[in-house]
Write a protein that holds these residues in place. Structure first.
Motif, short mmCIF file in Angstrom:
data_model
loop_
_atom_site.label_atom_id
_atom_site.label_comp_id
_atom_site.label_asym_id
_atom_site.label_seq_id
_atom_site.Cartn_x
_atom_site.Cartn_y
_atom_site.Cartn_z
N ASN A 1 1.18 -1.35 -0.34
CA ASN A 1 0.56 0.01 -0.01
C ASN A 1 1.21 1.72 -0.11
OD1 ASN A 1 -2.92 -1.69 0.15
ND2 ASN A 1 -1.78 -2.00 2.55
N MET A 2 0.79 1.77 -1.33
CA MET A 2 1.94 3.09 -1.45
C MET A 2 1.56 4.04 -1.10
SD MET A 2 5.55 3.28 -2.44
CE MET A 2 6.58 4.17 -2.91
N SER A 3 2.06 4.87 -0.59
CA SER A 3 1.95 5.98 -0.49
C SER A 3 3.18 7.50 -0.96
CB SER A 3 1.29 7.36 1.53
OG SER A 3 1.33 8.10 1.49
N PRO A 4 2.61 8.18 -2.00
CA PRO A 4 1.31 8.60 -2.42
C PRO A 4 1.08 8.27 -3.12
CG PRO A 4 3.64 9.88 -3.59
CD PRO A 4 4.45 9.02 -3.20
N GLY A 5 1.69 6.87 -3.93
CA GLY A 5 1.18 5.81 -4.55
C GLY A 5 1.88 5.55 -5.72
N CYS A 6 1.98 4.72 -6.90
CA CYS A 6 2.58 4.14 -7.99
C CYS A 6 1.74 5.24 -9.12
CB CYS A 6 2.43 2.57 -8.29
SG CYS A 6 2.96 1.41 -6.60
N PHE A 7 2.91 5.95 -9.42
CA PHE A 7 2.93 6.91 -10.83
C PHE A 7 3.70 7.58 -10.75
CE2 PHE A 7 0.65 8.61 -6.46
CZ PHE A 7 1.70 9.88 -7.01
N SER A 8 3.85 8.48 -11.53
CA SER A 8 4.54 9.29 -11.87
C SER A 8 4.21 11.14 -11.35
CB SER A 8 4.70 9.42 -13.55
OG SER A 8 5.52 9.06 -14.29
N MET A 9 5.19 11.66 -10.56
CA MET A 9 5.15 12.74 -10.01
C MET A 9 6.11 13.74 -10.68
SD MET A 9 6.18 11.13 -6.23
CE MET A 9 5.83 12.98 -5.48
N ASN A 10 6.11 15.29 -10.03
CA ASN A 10 6.87 15.99 -10.50
C ASN A 10 7.52 16.62 -9.18
OD1 ASN A 10 7.20 15.56 -13.26
ND2 ASN A 10 4.95 16.98 -13.19
N ILE A 11 8.50 16.62 -9.50
CA ILE A 11 9.10 17.73 -7.88
C ILE A 11 9.86 18.88 -8.48
CG2 ILE A 11 10.65 17.37 -5.47
CD1 ILE A 11 8.39 15.79 -6.10
N THR A 12 9.92 20.38 -7.76
CA THR A 12 10.43 21.19 -7.82
C THR A 12 11.52 21.34 -7.22
OG1 THR A 12 8.71 22.29 -8.11
CG2 THR A 12 10.60 23.42 -7.35
N GLU A 13 12.76 21.43 -7.65
CA GLU A 13 13.50 21.63 -7.65
C GLU A 13 14.38 22.27 -6.25
OE1 GLU A 13 18.86 22.04 -9.64
OE2 GLU A 13 17.21 23.31 -10.25
N GLY A 14 15.28 21.49 -5.34
CA GLY A 14 14.95 22.58 -4.11
C GLY A 14 14.39 22.04 -3.01
N ASP A 15 12.71 21.11 -3.03
CA ASP A 15 12.14 21.31 -2.37
C ASP A 15 12.73 19.62 -1.85
OD1 ASP A 15 10.35 22.69 -3.16
OD2 ASP A 15 9.07 21.40 -3.96
N THR A 16 11.68 18.94 -0.98
CA THR A 16 12.34 18.03 0.21
C THR A 16 11.38 16.52 -0.48
OG1 THR A 16 13.51 18.95 1.96
CG2 THR A 16 12.11 16.68 2.19
N GLN A 17 10.92 15.80 -0.15
CA GLN A 17 9.93 14.52 -0.93
C GLN A 17 10.52 13.72 -0.11
OE1 GLN A 17 7.09 15.52 -2.99
NE2 GLN A 17 6.67 13.32 -2.43
#
Length: 321
Positions: A215-231
């Motif tokens: 059970n994955m969070s945020p899920g099994c998909f593609s996501m875009n992250i802004t440079e410099g952010d924390t994820q």
């Protein structure tokens, strides 16, 4: 007259004898009696006649005078009798000494999608042809399911005996922590006790092993992250036994933090080199489950860049003033 009755049959037949009787009536014509209880019936005629009961227990000879009815009674019922002209049928039933549920071959422990055989053993019951055995399951939420009902047709078996009833059971992961049991009911017809007597086994707690399911969070998909952010990417799975975790990730990405039941990848100050596929693998000895998140790190937005440029210009203007 006191009659001691043993359990040699579950159907007693006896008849009322008579002289010159045109019509005899036995009431009740059928008795269903629990072993050890008293029983009685009347033989009656429209007109006074000499009558008597012929029976292996509690029988009487012809009366000295003409009567309209004659009672037959025994203090305790048993299962021997004879044929007669006006017949009284008696069913003597005996509740089981015990009802138990077990595995035919004990699983150590159960594994999902494997088949096992349950056995319900009913000991020392009569008459066995009236027995109905039902298997039940109740899950961890309390929902009860009837799995199967069985009975055996055995004619002319009047003595108490044991009955063994089996059921093939294939557990799923949802059955982990559930309970199984069986019940024995004597269906003795409308003349029998109402509701029919039922005796249940103890409950069998089951432990089911199964491979992990993520059970994955945020899920099994593609996501875009802004440079410099924390994820953070958090992976957790349900499995029995509890699974271990691994991550397949870009070489520049940090190693995951593994805790009990969870594996987390946290990336601070995201860089474009952190882009790529992050695949979580949860495994135990029964198998594994995977989930992949495609992460793309993009540059700062035009609005953010413009705001930063305005801030620099303001600082320069303040310094000049």
């Amino acid at each position: 007259m006191e009659i001691v009755i043993g359990l040699l049959l579950s159907s007693l037949s006896l008849y009322c004898d008579f002289i010159d009787a045109e019509c005899l009536v036995i009431s009740p014509a059928r008795l269903v009696v629990k072993y050890g209880d008293p029983a009685s019936s009347n033989c009656s005629s429209d007109t006074p006649v000499e009558m008597g009961w012929e029976a292996t227990q509690g029988g009487t000879g012809l009366t000295d005078k003409e009567v309209k009815f004659l009672n037959w009674r025994v203090d305790r019922c048993y299962t021997e009798g004879g044929q007669c002209q006006k017949q009284l049928d008696i069913t003597v039933y005996k509740l089981p000494d015990s009802v138990s549920i077990s595995y035919r071959k004990y699983p150590d422990p159960m594994v999902e999608k494997h088949q096992y055989q349950l056995q319900c053993l009913v000991q020392n019951i009569a008459p066995i042809e009236t027995l109905r055995v039902t298997f039940y399951k109740v899950n961890t939420t309390g929902e009860q399911t009837e799995l199967d009902t069985q009975h055996k047709s055995k004619d002319n078996i009047k003595t108490p005996e044991n009955g063994a009833y089996t059921l093939d059971f294939t557990p799923s992961r949802d059955d982990d922590g559930a309970q199984l049991w069986c019940s024995a009911m004597l269906d003795l017809g409308p003349e029998g006790p109402q509701p029919p007597p039922v005796m249940e086994s103890d409950r069998l707690n089951i432990n089911v092993l199964y491979k992990p399911l993520i059970n994955m969070s945020p899920g099994c998909f593609s996501m875009n992250i802004t440079e410099g952010d924390t994820q953070s990417l958090a992976c957790s799975a349900k499995g029995n036994p509890a699974p271990s975790y691994d991550w397949l990730r870009p070489q520049s990405a940090p190693a995951p933090n593994t805790t009990e039941g969870r594996s987390v990848v946290t990336i601070t100050n995201m860089a474009k080199s952190h882009s790529g596929e992050y695949t979580c693998i949860a495994r135990n000895h029964l198998g594994n489950s995977t989930c992949t998140v495609n992460v793309e790190v993009t540059g700062a937005s035009c609005q953010a860049a413009g705001s930063a440029m305005v801030a620099v210009l303001l600082l320069q203007l303040i310094h000049w003033l």
